[in-house]
Design a protein around this motif. Structure first.
Motif, short mmCIF file in Angstrom:
data_model
loop_
_atom_site.label_atom_id
_atom_site.label_comp_id
_atom_site.label_asym_id
_atom_site.label_seq_id
_atom_site.Cartn_x
_atom_site.Cartn_y
_atom_site.Cartn_z
N SER A 188 -11.57 -24.72 -12.68
CA SER A 188 -10.71 -24.00 -11.60
C SER A 188 -9.28 -24.39 -11.57
CB SER A 188 -11.14 -23.99 -10.15
OG SER A 188 -12.54 -23.60 -10.13
N GLY A 196 -7.30 -23.32 -14.82
CA GLY A 196 -6.94 -22.20 -15.02
C GLY A 196 -5.71 -21.94 -13.53
N ASN A 197 -5.98 -22.56 -12.44
CA ASN A 197 -4.92 -22.45 -11.44
C ASN A 197 -3.54 -23.10 -11.65
OD1 ASN A 197 -6.86 -20.94 -9.90
ND2 ASN A 197 -7.64 -22.75 -8.84
N VAL A 225 -11.33 -21.37 -21.50
CA VAL A 225 -10.51 -21.17 -20.38
C VAL A 225 -8.94 -21.21 -20.53
CG1 VAL A 225 -10.85 -23.29 -19.48
CG2 VAL A 225 -10.73 -21.44 -17.87
N SER A 249 -7.14 -18.17 -19.29
CA SER A 249 -6.42 -18.09 -17.81
C SER A 249 -4.92 -17.92 -18.28
CB SER A 249 -6.82 -19.49 -17.31
OG SER A 249 -6.07 -20.50 -18.30
N ASN A 250 -4.24 -18.26 -19.29
CA ASN A 250 -3.02 -17.99 -19.63
C ASN A 250 -2.83 -16.59 -20.18
OD1 ASN A 250 -1.19 -20.51 -19.73
ND2 ASN A 250 -2.84 -21.32 -20.62
N SER A 280 -2.94 -14.49 -16.90
CA SER A 280 -1.50 -14.50 -16.04
C SER A 280 -0.33 -13.90 -16.95
CB SER A 280 -1.28 -16.00 -15.89
OG SER A 280 -0.99 -16.61 -17.27
#
Length: 814
Positions: A518, A521-522, A542, A546-547, A550
């Motif tokens: 998490s 990613g956050n 991930v 995740s990038n 975003s």
């Protein structure tokens, strides 16, 4: 296909079971209600170790979880229930099925520590379940397992009959023929559509009755002078009962061999489907106490699986049983397509030994559980559907079944051969495909998925119980906790993970979360969208995904198979699994040590070079240390903050998931040093604000459990768990090396990175292991271009299953 009405239409969406034998899952949707028929894995998978499965892609169900009113299971074969724990874990809803079907489902949920995740509702044939706008009726059919049912799904636009797997047996072992009357009654009232089993459509005539197999067993037992060893599918409970009956008649004890054989038989005995008189069931350890003519062995291995009971007996690899010349060996099954060579290999070996081998070509020792042409014609004639959709078969089976329906007078416009993922829409007058939903296969990998198998240690459980008791009293109740985490856990981490190693990290630099994944990613919430990101290749997905989500990754370059704003750094054997420093400036660098997927580590000197680069270029290192407790070698940092200068350039992620079993409980933490400043912004303060704004904190109960890891008792118990996985990694590494493979990792991590043999591609080797050894791994190409030519194994499986899987690979002799 006809004039369309304006009323809402029924959607039928097959997510498996088409163009393949197995992986059955069909969605029925009408406006805001969904019912799901079957949750299967690829067929057959009954004797695979651990959780090596292929299941349907359930993205569509996840997106529509609020509409799901229930899962309706036709029967208890793996190709209809194998995905139950994986689907219910993420998308729980009530499950309906007969008592044996649900008992087998419940066993799977227990294995995955998911008991109670969803209500299991036992039904009887004839029961009708109301599920939103649907009424789902269970109808008794015959198959090769007790409790099989077809479903009559009553919808606002008409009745759909979904047969499941079935045959028409006038003299079944359980004494109850298929419910012809109900199918005829439905046909008289009007059936909108029929979805019917197509597996045996190529075979003319009728499927032989199971009673004939029982008669054959009696005849064979009568002339057997030594041991009788019978290989069959573990789920064929009726046939096991026939073997038991013949054994009792001729004074033989029964021994069950094989994990699935023992497990399924145990459930069947508990429910009364299998009856073995007391004193007549013996263990493999007791075989030497009886003369050969008093022994019957019922085992797995009818498909020639390399590590199944029969195969190991035949090749003298079983620890307690070996085929002898005096044995009668009965193979009570047909080879599933693709298994013919494996079965022939075992049969030939049995003949070399001199055993008396009986198989279907020589005697009636097997009958199918699926309807042949004349039985299918009868089902069509009884139900008289307006529309027909063939299911449960390879594409040629579906085509043959459509031709059979047309031979019975069905119009070309009223039949449809679907593909997995098709959205089939029906109303009272029309049938057509209107779209496609996400579909395909999801690989559940006991040697690659990354979930753990060891439970939370006793110290953690005890602490959690105490925390639950706290919440039961007003004096000790805890509601919202600090978003940064409770002080008791942050202090335990500060002392146990950092101060004990001479690292100066303060408690206000530690932020408790629900896991490293998490936070990985956050963390992008406090980064600029203009940052250039660098990742190792191969890479834990991930970091990239995740990038990309975003908007920081740029555009996808189809030709390069990568994102334009991400710098991919090859991390391979050729550079010692330490990527070269970027030639230009990058802003964010993802490093993982011990590395997922390669299992390799970066030493202090290598990390120092990256720290110096980051400080010189105002870059930030995202350092994933989730597996640091697996490190055993000297000179390998457990934390990047062991490297001078790291506090001004690095953020570190940690997790309790793989080290202490928190994959289900969810807890980890992130360290953001106060010395980390970029463009005048203090990232510790920014992350603190982000957490206070977007995160309510991990639960009090979970944090109490995590704190117990740092007690003397808890630390020792966690160390034992890690030793268990480390031993598995050693087994995998040594076995693969002994078989001639080149491997990396394993020493300081739970991952083993294996070079594919003979120049095979990652997916080619994956397919070979899947089809020839019944083992599912993770293709290296799935982690990036530089992963091509590798396969990843994990050590998180059961120890016995790990050994068995390695024996299967060695047996391939690649």
């Amino acid at each position: 296909m006809g004039k369309r009405n304006k009323e809402p239409r029924l959607k039928i969406i097959p997510l498996g079971g088409l163009g393949e034998i197995g992986k059955n899952l069909t969605v029925y949707e009408y406006q805001n209600d969904i019912v799901v028929v079957d949750l299967g894995s690829i067929f057959p998978r009954e004797d695979m170790p651990g959780v090596d499965l292929v299941i349907p892609d359930t993205t569509y169900l996840e997106r529509n979880r609020d509409k799901i009113r229930g899962y309706f299971i036709t029967h208890g074969h793996e190709d209809h229930i194998g995905a139950v724990p994986y689907v219910l874990r993420n998308i729980p809803a009530p499950v309906y099925g007969t008592k044996l079907t649900l008992a087998l489902c419940e066993n799977k949920l227990k294995e995955h520590r998911l008991t109670g995740v969803a209500p299991l509702n036992v039904v009887e044939p004839g029961d009708v379940i109301h599920a939103g706008c649907f009424k789902v009726e269970f109808i008794h059919v015959n198959h090769s397992i007790p409790g099989a049912c077809a479903l009559a799904i009553h919808t606002p636009v008409g009745v759909v009959v979904h047969t499941g797997d079935f045959k028409i047996d006038y003299t079944p072992q359980d004494g109850t023929p298929i419910d012809f009357g109900r199918f005829a009654e439905l046909g008289n009232k009007g059936v909108l559509a029929l979805l019917a089993d197509s597996t045996n459509v190529e075979r003319s005539g009728y499927t032989m009755s199971e009673k004939k197999v029982a008669a054959t067993f009696t005849s064979l037992f009568e002339r057997a002078s030594g041991r009788v060893i019978i290989a069959m599918f573990a789920s064929n409970v009726s046939r096991i009962q026939s073997v038991v009956d013949a054994s009792m008649r001729f004074g033989r004890k029964v021994c069950l061999v094989g994990r699935s054989m023992v497990n399924v038989s145990k459930v069947a005995m508990q429910l009364g489907y299998l009856r073995i008189p007391e004193g007549n069931l013996i263990s493999v350890d007791d075989l030497d106490r009886y003369p050969d003519h008093e022994i019957t062995v019922v085992t797995t291995g009818s498909q020639g699986e390399p590590m199944s009971g029969l195969s190991r007996m035949a090749f003298a690899e079983h620890r307690k049983l070996e085929i002898r010349e005096s044995d009668m060996v009965i193979i009570s099954a047909n080879p599933i397509p693709g298994n013919e060579k494996s079965v022939s290999r075992v049969i030939n070996q049995l003949f070399r030994i001199g055993a008396n081998v009986i198989y279907e070509a020589l005697a009636e020792v097997h009958v199918s559980g699926h309807a042949r042409q004349e039985e299918l014609k009868l089902m069509h004639s009884l139900t008289r559907p307006k529309f027909f959709i063939p299911v449960h078969g390879e594409y040629r089976h579906l085509c043959h079944h459509v031709n059979l329906a047309k031979s019975l007078g069905m119009s070309e416009d009223n039949v449809l051969i679907p593909e997995i993922g098709d959205v089939i829409e029906l109303d009272r007058n029309t049938l057509d495909v209107t779209g496609v939903v996400p579909n395909g296969s999801v690989l559940i990998d006991g040697l690659g998925i990354g979930d753990v198998t060891r439970p939370l240690v006793p110290a953690v459980i005890e602490a959690m119980h105490a925390a639950v008791d706290d919440l039961a009293t007003s004096e000790r109740f805890h509601g919202y906790g600090p978003e940064q985490g409770y002080a008791f856990l942050r202090e335990a981490i500060q002392q146990g993970d950092f101060a004990a190693r001479g690292i100066d990290i303060s408690t206000d630099e530690i932020f408790i979360s629900d896991g490293a994944k998490s936070d990985c990613g956050n963390i992008g919430d406090i980064l600029s969208l203009d940052n250039v990101v660098a990742v190792c290749d191969p890479v834990y997905p991930v970091y990239v995904d995740s990038n990309a989500m975003s908007g920081r990754a740029g555009e996808w370059d189809e030709e390069a198979q990568g994102w334009t704003n991400i710098v991919y750094m090859p991390t391979t054997a050729e550079n010692g699994f330490c990527p070269e420093l970027p030639q230009g400036k990058v802003d964010v660098i993802y490093l993982c040590s011990p590395n997922n997927p390669t299992g390799t580590v970066l030493n202090a000197q290598q990390l120092k070079a990256w720290v110096d680069y980051a400080n010189a270029n105002d870059a930030i290192i995202m350092f994933d240390a989730a597996y640091e407790r697996f490190i055993v070698e000297e000179g390998v940092p457990h934390s990047i903050y062991e490297v001078p200068g790291a506090k001004t350039c690095a953020i570190e992620f940690r997790s309790f998931s793989k080290t202490a079993g928190f994959t289900g409980a969810r807890c980890g933490y992130t360290v953001v040093p106060k010395e980390l400043v970029r463009e005048g912004q203090n990232l510790n303060a920014m992350w603190n604000r982000r957490q206070c704004t977007k995160f309510n904190g991990a639960s009090y109960v979970i944090q109490r459990g995590a704190a117990a890891i740092y007690t003397e008792e808890g630390a020792a118990q966690v160390a034992a768990t890690i030793d268990y996985y480390r031993a598995n990694a050693t087994v995998i590494k040594e076995a693969l090396e002994a078989a001639g493979f080149t491997v990396y990792g394993a020493v300081n991590s739970p991952y083993v990175w294996c070079r594919t043999p003979q120049g095979m591609g990652s997916w080619e080797f994956f397919d070979l292991l899947l089809t020839k050894a019944n083992i599912i791994t993770t293709p290296g190409a799935g982690f990036g271009p530089s992963g091509e030519g590798y396969i990843r194994f994990t050590a998180f499986g059961d120890a016995d299953a790990t050994v068995e899987a390695m024996e299967r690979i060695k047996a391939l002799q690649l």
